[in-house]
Design a protein around this motif. Sequence first.
Motif, PDB file in Angstrom:
ATOM      1  N   VAL A   1       0.881  -1.009   0.057  1.00  0.00           N
ATOM      2  CA  VAL A   1       0.031  -0.078  -0.049  1.00  0.00           C
ATOM      3  C   VAL A   1       0.713   1.283   0.029  1.00  0.00           C
ATOM      4  N   VAL A   2       1.926   1.159   0.770  1.00  0.00           N
ATOM      5  CA  VAL A   2       2.583   2.420   0.898  1.00  0.00           C
ATOM      6  C   VAL A   2       3.432   2.510  -0.600  1.00  0.00           C
ATOM      7  N   LYS A   3       3.838   1.346  -1.103  1.00  0.00           N
ATOM      8  CA  LYS A   3       4.770   1.582  -2.309  1.00  0.00           C
ATOM      9  C   LYS A   3       3.774   2.070  -3.496  1.00  0.00           C
ATOM     10  N   GLY A   4       2.568   1.680  -3.536  1.00  0.00           N
ATOM     11  CA  GLY A   4       1.604   2.083  -4.295  1.00  0.00           C
ATOM     12  C   GLY A   4       1.454   3.599  -4.308  1.00  0.00           C
ATOM     13  N   LEU A   5       1.443   4.145  -2.985  1.00  0.00           N
ATOM     14  CA  LEU A   5       0.919   5.518  -2.852  1.00  0.00           C
ATOM     15  C   LEU A   5       2.231   6.330  -3.044  1.00  0.00           C
ATOM     16  N   VAL A   6       3.380   5.827  -2.881  1.00  0.00           N
ATOM     17  CA  VAL A   6       4.542   6.491  -3.184  1.00  0.00           C
ATOM     18  C   VAL A   6       4.741   6.604  -4.689  1.00  0.00           C
ATOM     19  N   GLU A   7       4.539   5.807  -5.430  1.00  0.00           N
ATOM     20  CA  GLU A   7       4.589   5.704  -6.891  1.00  0.00           C
ATOM     21  C   GLU A   7       3.618   6.861  -7.480  1.00  0.00           C
ATOM     22  N   ALA A   8       2.554   6.809  -6.617  1.00  0.00           N
ATOM     23  CA  ALA A   8       1.461   7.993  -7.253  1.00  0.00           C
ATOM     24  C   ALA A   8       1.489   9.257  -6.646  1.00  0.00           C
ATOM     25  N   TYR A   9       2.318   9.405  -5.576  1.00  0.00           N
ATOM     26  CA  TYR A   9       2.431  10.807  -4.971  1.00  0.00           C
ATOM     27  C   TYR A   9       3.048  11.883  -5.592  1.00  0.00           C
ATOM     28  N   PRO A  10       2.581  13.270  -5.385  1.00  0.00           N
ATOM     29  CA  PRO A  10       1.611  13.404  -4.550  1.00  0.00           C
ATOM     30  C   PRO A  10       0.195  13.124  -4.838  1.00  0.00           C
ATOM     31  N   VAL A  11      -0.527  12.547  -3.799  1.00  0.00           N
ATOM     32  CA  VAL A  11      -2.088  12.113  -3.923  1.00  0.00           C
ATOM     33  C   VAL A  11      -2.572  12.472  -2.797  1.00  0.00           C
ATOM     34  N   SER A  12      -4.006  12.853  -2.909  1.00  0.00           N
ATOM     35  CA  SER A  12      -4.775  13.131  -1.624  1.00  0.00           C
ATOM     36  C   SER A  12      -5.396  11.967  -1.048  1.00  0.00           C
ATOM     37  N   SER A  13      -5.506  10.765  -1.613  1.00  0.00           N
ATOM     38  CA  SER A  13      -6.277   9.579  -1.128  1.00  0.00           C
ATOM     39  C   SER A  13      -6.040   8.317  -1.988  1.00  0.00           C
ATOM     40  N   PRO A  14      -5.923   7.167  -1.213  1.00  0.00           N
ATOM     41  CA  PRO A  14      -5.758   6.112  -2.319  1.00  0.00           C
ATOM     42  C   PRO A  14      -7.066   5.821  -3.438  1.00  0.00           C
ATOM     43  N   GLN A  15      -7.940   6.427  -3.061  1.00  0.00           N
ATOM     44  CA  GLN A  15      -9.235   6.532  -3.902  1.00  0.00           C
ATOM     45  C   GLN A  15      -8.991   7.500  -5.057  1.00  0.00           C
ATOM     46  N   ASP A  16      -8.193   8.258  -5.143  1.00  0.00           N
ATOM     47  CA  ASP A  16      -7.815   8.930  -6.292  1.00  0.00           C
ATOM     48  C   ASP A  16      -6.981   8.339  -7.388  1.00  0.00           C
ATOM     49  N   VAL A  17      -6.414   7.281  -6.768  1.00  0.00           N
ATOM     50  CA  VAL A  17      -5.649   6.280  -7.961  1.00  0.00           C
ATOM     51  C   VAL A  17      -6.570   5.246  -8.339  1.00  0.00           C
ATOM     52  N   SER A  18      -6.912   5.276  -9.666  1.00  0.00           N
ATOM     53  CA  SER A  18      -7.776   4.407 -10.094  1.00  0.00           C
ATOM     54  C   SER A  18      -7.672   2.797 -10.008  1.00  0.00           C
ATOM     55  N   LEU A  19      -8.747   2.449  -9.440  1.00  0.00           N
ATOM     56  CA  LEU A  19      -8.694   0.847  -9.004  1.00  0.00           C
ATOM     57  C   LEU A  19      -7.444   0.419  -8.435  1.00  0.00           C
ATOM     58  N   PHE A  20      -7.095   1.442  -7.258  1.00  0.00           N
ATOM     59  CA  PHE A  20      -5.832   1.319  -6.446  1.00  0.00           C
ATOM     60  C   PHE A  20      -5.647  -0.197  -5.792  1.00  0.00           C
ATOM     61  N   PHE A  21      -6.791  -0.596  -5.416  1.00  0.00           N
ATOM     62  CA  PHE A  21      -6.581  -1.810  -4.706  1.00  0.00           C
ATOM     63  C   PHE A  21      -6.967  -3.346  -5.477  1.00  0.00           C
ATOM     64  N   ASP A  22      -7.513  -2.949  -6.666  1.00  0.00           N
ATOM     65  CA  ASP A  22      -8.221  -4.095  -7.508  1.00  0.00           C
ATOM     66  C   ASP A  22      -7.176  -4.337  -8.850  1.00  0.00           C
ATOM     67  N   LYS A  23      -6.676  -3.328  -9.416  1.00  0.00           N
ATOM     68  CA  LYS A  23      -6.149  -3.297 -10.803  1.00  0.00           C
ATOM     69  C   LYS A  23      -4.527  -3.690 -10.802  1.00  0.00           C
ATOM     70  N   LYS A  24      -3.739  -2.947 -10.011  1.00  0.00           N
ATOM     71  CA  LYS A  24      -2.536  -2.815 -10.168  1.00  0.00           C
ATOM     72  C   LYS A  24      -2.133  -4.250  -9.388  1.00  0.00           C
ATOM     73  N   ALA A  25      -1.010  -5.096 -10.228  1.00  0.00           N
ATOM     74  CA  ALA A  25      -0.598  -6.264  -9.659  1.00  0.00           C
ATOM     75  C   ALA A  25       0.822  -6.125  -9.100  1.00  0.00           C
ATOM     76  N   TYR A  26       1.087  -6.714  -7.931  1.00  0.00           N
ATOM     77  CA  TYR A  26       2.159  -6.834  -7.112  1.00  0.00           C
ATOM     78  C   TYR A  26       2.780  -8.241  -7.259  1.00  0.00           C
ATOM     79  N   VAL A  27       4.117  -8.396  -7.175  1.00  0.00           N
ATOM     80  CA  VAL A  27       4.628  -9.722  -7.007  1.00  0.00           C
ATOM     81  C   VAL A  27       4.772 -10.053  -5.461  1.00  0.00           C
ATOM     82  N   VAL A  28       4.164 -11.092  -5.099  1.00  0.00           N
ATOM     83  CA  VAL A  28       4.230 -11.276  -3.500  1.00  0.00           C
ATOM     84  C   VAL A  28       4.635 -12.890  -3.692  1.00  0.00           C
TER      85      VAL A  28
END
Length: 202
Positions: free
Chosen positions: A50-77
């Motif tokens: 979550v921190v990584k995704g917000l850092v990449e989008a920063y500056p941003v006011s909310s995770p909701q400002d990033v399109s499909l923040f929780f559903d679209k972007k794939a991370y390797v785990v």
Amino acid sequence: VVNGKVDYANLKASPNMLNALVRTVEGYELTSRSANEQKAFFINAYNLLVVKGLVEAYPVSSPQDVSLFFDKKAYVVAGRKVSLNELEKQWLFKEYPDSRLHFVLVCGALGCPPITNFAYMPESLEAELEQQTKAALNDPNFIRENDAEGTVGLSQIFDWYGKEFQQNGTILDYINGYRTNKIPASSKQSFYNYDWSINDQI
């Protein structure tokens, strides 16, 4: 992390340490790990990504400002591609159905319980889950009790995931199980709006 707020600006400017941790998550070997090791790893991986995704989008006011923040972007785990929601719901909650996870998984918003400045460790995970759940449920900003009016405002987490908190009674029974000062059963309950503002130090 200081007082539950993340220094996104500094991480954006100097991402090497964050990126090294993300690489550790990507290459982590799960197969030989105990249940507690896997559970702690998934919690840490979720919060870190979550921190990584917000850092990449920063500056941003909310995770909701990033399109499909929780559903679209794939991370390797641990060698597999997964979205944040898949990591949370399919990998963690499905395998380890524990309502206390709602108080340690942090979605990058002020409405969440605050992110810790430590990683969860398998040998101390049970105590840490208890500690963070008690901290959240005794926090007047999270559980907004008004004795004079006989009301209590609950996070929408209790609305969205209500069934998980009603396995052995009511939602209020669950909350009071962790409270120092119990909330009267007669209190009028409501759900206050979730604050999706980014948990930024600025």
